[in-house]
Design a protein around this motif. Structure first.
Motif, PDB file in Angstrom:
ATOM      1  N   HIS A   1      -8.155   2.465  -9.795  1.00 50.99           N
ATOM      2  CA  HIS A   1      -9.669   2.488 -10.341  1.00 50.99           C
ATOM      3  C   HIS A   1     -10.162   3.472  -9.593  1.00 50.99           C
ATOM      4  O   HIS A   1     -11.221   4.398 -10.658  1.00 50.99           O
ATOM      5  CB  HIS A   1      -9.814   1.232  -9.790  1.00 50.99           C
ATOM      6  N   ARG A   2      -9.532   4.382  -9.216  1.00 50.43           N
ATOM      7  CA  ARG A   2     -10.453   5.947  -8.765  1.00 50.43           C
ATOM      8  C   ARG A   2      -9.903   6.630  -9.796  1.00 50.43           C
ATOM      9  O   ARG A   2     -11.121   7.340  -9.753  1.00 50.43           O
ATOM     10  CB  ARG A   2      -9.991   6.097  -7.339  1.00 50.43           C
TER      11      ARG A   2
ATOM     12  N   VAL B   1      -3.708   3.402   0.439  1.00 51.32           N
ATOM     13  CA  VAL B   1      -4.832   1.832  -0.112  1.00 51.32           C
ATOM     14  C   VAL B   1      -3.607   1.482  -1.554  1.00 51.32           C
ATOM     15  O   VAL B   1      -2.497   1.997  -1.640  1.00 51.32           O
ATOM     16  CB  VAL B   1      -5.655   2.643  -0.953  1.00 51.32           C
ATOM     17  N   ASP B   2      -3.883   0.665  -2.071  1.00 55.45           N
ATOM     18  CA  ASP B   2      -2.366   0.140  -2.931  1.00 55.45           C
ATOM     19  C   ASP B   2      -2.239   0.637  -4.389  1.00 55.45           C
ATOM     20  O   ASP B   2      -3.687   1.492  -4.521  1.00 55.45           O
ATOM     21  CB  ASP B   2      -2.427  -1.456  -2.962  1.00 55.45           C
TER      22      ASP B   2
ATOM     23  N   SER C   1       0.252  -1.152   0.003  1.00 53.69           N
ATOM     24  CA  SER C   1       0.076  -0.252  -0.622  1.00 53.69           C
ATOM     25  C   SER C   1       0.839   0.950   0.069  1.00 53.69           C
ATOM     26  O   SER C   1       2.162   1.282   0.553  1.00 53.69           O
ATOM     27  CB  SER C   1      -0.738   0.439   1.504  1.00 53.69           C
TER      28      SER C   1
ATOM     29  N   TYR D   1      -3.301  -0.299  -7.477  1.00 56.29           N
ATOM     30  CA  TYR D   1      -4.767  -0.936  -8.302  1.00 56.29           C
ATOM     31  C   TYR D   1      -5.839  -0.091  -7.643  1.00 56.29           C
ATOM     32  O   TYR D   1      -6.652   0.679  -8.550  1.00 56.29           O
ATOM     33  CB  TYR D   1      -4.846  -2.526  -7.758  1.00 56.29           C
ATOM     34  N   ALA D   2      -6.223   0.142  -6.412  1.00 59.45           N
ATOM     35  CA  ALA D   2      -7.364   1.391  -5.925  1.00 59.45           C
ATOM     36  C   ALA D   2      -7.084   3.053  -6.365  1.00 59.45           C
ATOM     37  O   ALA D   2      -7.888   2.789  -6.938  1.00 59.45           O
ATOM     38  CB  ALA D   2      -7.336   1.319  -4.338  1.00 59.45           C
TER      39      ALA D   2
END
Length: 379
Positions: free
Chosen positions: A45-46, A38-39, A21, A41-42
């Protein structure tokens, strides 16, 4: 069933690999901040960006200063400032870093659109008019301006510190050449080279956008978001890739009104900080030229001293040659060999010494005069 390291694992089970993260701080349009852990990928996506775009924010990789304009985000990597700007929020990496904390505080202060209300006097009206121009800027430009101001001020401060330390050290070196002063100037020269490269990268990033209006248009996130509703009626407008969406927005530039392609506001913003970073680069260039001039001066002084030592060596070698003739005569007459002409001629000893000494002196004067005539020794 499967056996892994002596344990029985069901065939349907998959080993979950946790992604590391990253620490972020999220600042929205109202100036409210929230810490995120967060990592990647989050984050992807955001803000809807690719992994290769997020990779330039990885501190483990050596990436140059870069500003990327994507369909729904702006990715910045400016020295210690690593951020992602969208049309309504900012993601800033490493919020606990001592150089990032002031930037985060400044974002919280300047991102909210202030409600000026009704002015009660001439002074209040003038102040409101001045702030209104800043608040008319889109959210992404206000955030971008904070980042550019922070990085330009940071590099300017480092340049001022370097100048404060370098100029006295160079002056001291010219007055006294010593190993300590030489080592000090060597370290300052290396620091100047590294700082110049950092400033040059930021300058190149700004210059790249100033030379391409299409790249500047990609930074207008609010404009692209507002025009998305008119394009959404088309069945071919589904954008599955940020980069593809950026290309489509460029290709459809001819269908939007001319004022939507106007990048004057962003161009003026970038030009202001480009001039500031260019001024910092000129200071470093001037400092580097001063270091080179000092290096040339030290080399001239060293060559001059070396030439004086060579001249002294020429004088001493000439004296040695002339003295060798005197030693030759003394050695001939000092041999223990009986000579018949040596009897009853003792008075000749002083004349031999006088004549030999005079020949040596005349030979030395002749050699030095010839060397000076040829320019081998200084006047």
């Amino acid at each position: 069933m499967a056996h892994i390291n002596g344990y029985v694992v069901a065939a349907g089970e998959k080993k979950k690999v946790s992604q590391p993260s990253w620490n972020w701080v999220l600042i929205n349009a109202t100036g409210e901040s929230k810490a995120l852990d967060v990592d990647k990928y989050a984050v992807m996506h955001r803000v809807q960006i690719h992994a290769r775009d997020l990779r330039i924010l990885d501190p483990n990789l050596s990436n140059p200063s870069t500003i990327l304009g994507r369909e729904r985000a702006i990715v910045l990597n400016l020295e210690h400032i690593k951020a992602i700007i969208t049309s309504d929020e900012v993601l800033l990496r490493d919020p606990s870093d001592e150089n990032v904390i002031p930037v985060s505080k400044e974002l919280e202060r300047r991102l909210p659109v202030r409600d000026h209300g009704q002015g009660n006097g001439i002074e209040s009206s003038t102040h409101n008019d001045a702030d209104a121009g800043e608040d008319e800027s889109p959210f992404e430009f206000r955030a971008l301006e904070v980042f550019l101001e922070a990085i330009c001020s940071f590099l300017a401060a480092r340049t001022t510190e370097l100048e404060t330390a370098a100029y006295p050290a160079l002056d001291e070196l010219t007055s006294k050449i010593s190993s300590g002063n030489l080592d000090r100037v060597r370290k300052l020269k290396s620091a100047t080279t590294r700082l110049t490269a950092r400033v040059q990268k930021v300058r190149d990033a700004l210059e790249h956008f100033l030379e391409d209006d299409d790249d500047m248009a990609d930074l207008y996130l609010s404009r692209k978001l507002s025009s998305a509703s008119s394009v959404a009626s088309s069945p071919n407008c589904y954008l599955t890739s940020p980069t593809i969406g950026s290309k489509i927005s460029r290709a459809s530039a001819a269908t939007v009104p001319e004022d939507e392609n106007d990048v004057e506001q962003l161009e003026m913003l970038l030009e202001a900080y480009f001039m500031q970073i260019d001024s910092t680069l000129n200071k470093l260039t001037t400092l580097r030229e001063y270091i080179d001039d000092t290096d040339d001066f030290i080399s001239i002084q060293t060559d001059n001293r070396r030439n004086r030592l060579i001249q002294l060596e020429v004088v001493l070698s000439s004296g040695t040659v002339c003295s060798a003739f005197y030693s030759l005569v003394a050695g001939i007459f000092g041999m223990n060999i009986p000579y018949t002409w040596n009897d009853n001629h003792g008075y000749m000893f002083k004349w031999v010494c006088i004549v030999t000494g005079a020949i040596c002196v005349i030979s030395l004067v002749f050699i030095m005069a010839y060397a000076r005539f040829k320019g081998l020794v200084g006047s």
